[in-house]
Write a protein that holds these residues in place. Structure first.
Motif, PDB file in Angstrom:
ATOM      1  N   GLU A 112      55.946  72.568  10.821  1.00 11.87           N
ATOM      2  CA  GLU A 112      55.372  73.924  10.865  1.00 11.87           C
ATOM      3  C   GLU A 112      54.175  74.042   9.931  1.00 11.87           C
ATOM      4  N   LEU A 113      54.204  73.285   8.844  1.00  8.20           N
ATOM      5  CA  LEU A 113      53.193  73.403   7.789  1.00  8.20           C
ATOM      6  C   LEU A 113      52.106  72.342   7.857  1.00  8.20           C
ATOM      7  N   LYS A 114      52.116  71.505   8.872  1.00  6.10           N
ATOM      8  CA  LYS A 114      51.212  70.350   8.905  1.00  6.10           C
ATOM      9  C   LYS A 114      49.730  70.725   8.819  1.00  6.10           C
ATOM     10  N   ASP A 115      49.355  71.895   9.323  1.00 13.05           N
ATOM     11  CA  ASP A 115      47.944  72.283   9.302  1.00 13.05           C
ATOM     12  C   ASP A 115      47.580  73.183   8.125  1.00 13.05           C
ATOM     13  N   VAL A 116      48.536  73.465   7.253  1.00 15.17           N
ATOM     14  CA  VAL A 116      48.286  74.310   6.083  1.00 15.17           C
ATOM     15  C   VAL A 116      47.607  73.468   5.011  1.00 15.17           C
ATOM     16  N   SER A 117      46.460  73.943   4.521  1.00 15.40           N
ATOM     17  CA  SER A 117      45.711  73.177   3.530  1.00 15.40           C
ATOM     18  C   SER A 117      46.115  73.499   2.094  1.00 15.40           C
ATOM     19  N   ASP A 118      46.763  74.638   1.874  1.00 14.44           N
ATOM     20  CA  ASP A 118      47.170  75.063   0.534  1.00 14.44           C
ATOM     21  C   ASP A 118      48.456  74.337   0.141  1.00 14.44           C
ATOM     22  N   ASP A 119      48.336  73.340  -0.752  1.00 13.31           N
ATOM     23  CA  ASP A 119      49.494  72.536  -1.144  1.00 13.31           C
ATOM     24  C   ASP A 119      50.568  73.350  -1.847  1.00 13.31           C
ATOM     25  N   HIS A 120      50.178  74.359  -2.604  1.00  8.54           N
ATOM     26  CA  HIS A 120      51.152  75.210  -3.290  1.00  8.54           C
ATOM     27  C   HIS A 120      51.992  75.975  -2.272  1.00  8.54           C
ATOM     28  N   LEU A 121      51.349  76.498  -1.254  1.00 12.52           N
ATOM     29  CA  LEU A 121      52.040  77.219  -0.186  1.00 12.52           C
ATOM     30  C   LEU A 121      53.014  76.285   0.543  1.00 12.52           C
ATOM     31  N   LYS A 122      52.549  75.085   0.857  1.00 12.32           N
ATOM     32  CA  LYS A 122      53.420  74.099   1.499  1.00 12.32           C
ATOM     33  C   LYS A 122      54.643  73.816   0.637  1.00 12.32           C
ATOM     34  N   ALA A 123      54.411  73.604  -0.645  1.00  8.92           N
ATOM     35  CA  ALA A 123      55.515  73.265  -1.554  1.00  8.92           C
ATOM     36  C   ALA A 123      56.560  74.375  -1.613  1.00  8.92           C
ATOM     37  N   MET A 124      56.125  75.631  -1.626  1.00 10.56           N
ATOM     38  CA  MET A 124      57.077  76.742  -1.652  1.00 10.56           C
ATOM     39  C   MET A 124      57.996  76.709  -0.434  1.00 10.56           C
ATOM     40  N   PHE A 125      57.407  76.541   0.748  1.00 10.71           N
ATOM     41  CA  PHE A 125      58.201  76.590   1.970  1.00 10.71           C
ATOM     42  C   PHE A 125      59.061  75.338   2.148  1.00 10.71           C
ATOM     43  N   ILE A 126      58.550  74.181   1.783  1.00 10.42           N
ATOM     44  CA  ILE A 126      59.362  72.964   1.867  1.00 10.42           C
ATOM     45  C   ILE A 126      60.499  73.034   0.847  1.00 10.42           C
ATOM     46  N   GLY A 127      60.212  73.549  -0.348  1.00  7.03           N
ATOM     47  CA  GLY A 127      61.256  73.736  -1.356  1.00  7.03           C
ATOM     48  C   GLY A 127      62.337  74.684  -0.869  1.00  7.03           C
ATOM     49  N   PHE A 128      61.934  75.784  -0.231  1.00  8.81           N
ATOM     50  CA  PHE A 128      62.903  76.721   0.329  1.00  8.81           C
ATOM     51  C   PHE A 128      63.756  76.029   1.384  1.00  8.81           C
ATOM     52  N   ALA A 129      63.135  75.200   2.210  1.00  6.79           N
ATOM     53  CA  ALA A 129      63.884  74.482   3.254  1.00  6.79           C
ATOM     54  C   ALA A 129      64.929  73.566   2.625  1.00  6.79           C
ATOM     55  N   PHE A 130      64.577  72.872   1.543  1.00  4.73           N
ATOM     56  CA  PHE A 130      65.542  72.017   0.860  1.00  4.73           C
ATOM     57  C   PHE A 130      66.697  72.843   0.317  1.00  4.73           C
ATOM     58  N   LEU A 131      66.396  74.000  -0.273  1.00  8.69           N
ATOM     59  CA  LEU A 131      67.455  74.870  -0.790  1.00  8.69           C
ATOM     60  C   LEU A 131      68.300  75.436   0.343  1.00  8.69           C
ATOM     61  N   ALA A 132      67.650  75.846   1.431  1.00  9.10           N
ATOM     62  CA  ALA A 132      68.364  76.450   2.564  1.00  9.10           C
ATOM     63  C   ALA A 132      69.346  75.465   3.188  1.00  9.10           C
ATOM     64  N   ARG A 133      68.981  74.204   3.221  1.00  6.84           N
ATOM     65  CA  ARG A 133      69.885  73.235   3.856  1.00  6.84           C
ATOM     66  C   ARG A 133      71.160  73.053   3.061  1.00  6.84           C
ATOM     67  N   ASN A 134      71.152  73.458   1.786  1.00  5.58           N
ATOM     68  CA  ASN A 134      72.345  73.362   0.949  1.00  5.58           C
ATOM     69  C   ASN A 134      73.055  74.705   0.780  1.00  5.58           C
ATOM     70  N   ALA A 135      72.533  75.750   1.413  1.00  2.92           N
ATOM     71  CA  ALA A 135      73.133  77.078   1.279  1.00  2.92           C
ATOM     72  C   ALA A 135      74.529  77.098   1.889  1.00  2.92           C
ATOM     73  N   ARG A 136      75.393  77.937   1.355  1.00 10.16           N
ATOM     74  CA  ARG A 136      76.759  78.036   1.868  1.00 10.16           C
ATOM     75  C   ARG A 136      76.807  78.707   3.235  1.00 10.16           C
ATOM     76  N   PHE A 137      75.938  79.702   3.442  1.00 11.22           N
ATOM     77  CA  PHE A 137      75.940  80.423   4.706  1.00 11.22           C
ATOM     78  C   PHE A 137      75.137  79.635   5.742  1.00 11.22           C
ATOM     79  N   ARG A 138      75.640  79.581   6.951  1.00 10.12           N
ATOM     80  CA  ARG A 138      74.914  78.968   8.071  1.00 10.12           C
ATOM     81  C   ARG A 138      74.942  79.949   9.224  1.00 10.12           C
ATOM     82  N   TYR A 139      73.856  79.994   9.960  1.00 13.05           N
ATOM     83  CA  TYR A 139      73.793  80.855  11.146  1.00 13.05           C
ATOM     84  C   TYR A 139      74.791  80.390  12.183  1.00 13.05           C
ATOM     85  N   GLU A 140      75.439  81.327  12.781  1.00 12.66           N
ATOM     86  CA  GLU A 140      76.364  81.020  13.893  1.00 12.66           C
ATOM     87  C   GLU A 140      75.595  81.110  15.194  1.00 12.66           C
TER      88      GLU A 140
END
Length: 140
Positions: A112-140
């Motif tokens: 999703e972020l491949k065309d984003v040039s702002d590395d800080h913005l990319k890092a925020m969203f990729i970091g969130f994805a790493f945290l989300a994959r470990n979250a206790r809640f999962r969508y049903e």
């Protein structure tokens, strides 16, 4: 152009169907108002970037702040920008749910972020994805 990045917490857990409906309705309004961005959620937390004309972004943030479906809104960044990073997205919602592969989810976010040039913005969203994959809640 103007960009705001913010996080918030859901007032209650959202299902995949609820997030999908929320994003579909928002996409219509965002397109009408020239707003682009990216939205991620793990069902209990949100991370979103919105960009557009400053007045339109301010108006949308006003509606977001008043929305009772979430709270604890934290503005991560708010700034003038020279160009959009999310040219063709009025609302995206890559979801991570029951049965999804955690590594595949992170790879989807990177895509999703491949065309984003702002590395800080990319890092925020990729970091969130790493945290989300470990979250206790999962969508049903």
């Amino acid at each position: 152009m103007y960009r705001v990045v913010f996080t918030s917490r859901a007032a209650s857990n959202f299902s995949r169907a609820e997030i999908k409906a929320l994003c579909e309705a928002a996409a219509v309004r965002n397109e009408e108002n020239g707003i682009t961005g990216l939205f991620l959620s793990d069902g209990t937390r949100f991370l979103q970037v919105i960009e557009g004309e400053e007045k339109d972004v301010d108006d949308l943030m006003g509606r977001i702040v008043r929305n009772p479906r979430h709270h604890d809104i934290i503005i991560v960044s708010s700034q003038r920008i020279e160009r959009r990073e999310f040219h063709n997205r009025t609302m995206s919602q890559p979801l991570y749910g029951v049965g999804d592969d955690p590594n595949e989810y992170v790879e989807r976010i990177k895509e999703e972020l491949k065309d984003v040039s702002d590395d800080h913005l990319k890092a925020m969203f990729i970091g969130f994805a790493f945290l989300a994959r470990n979250a206790r809640f999962r969508y049903e």
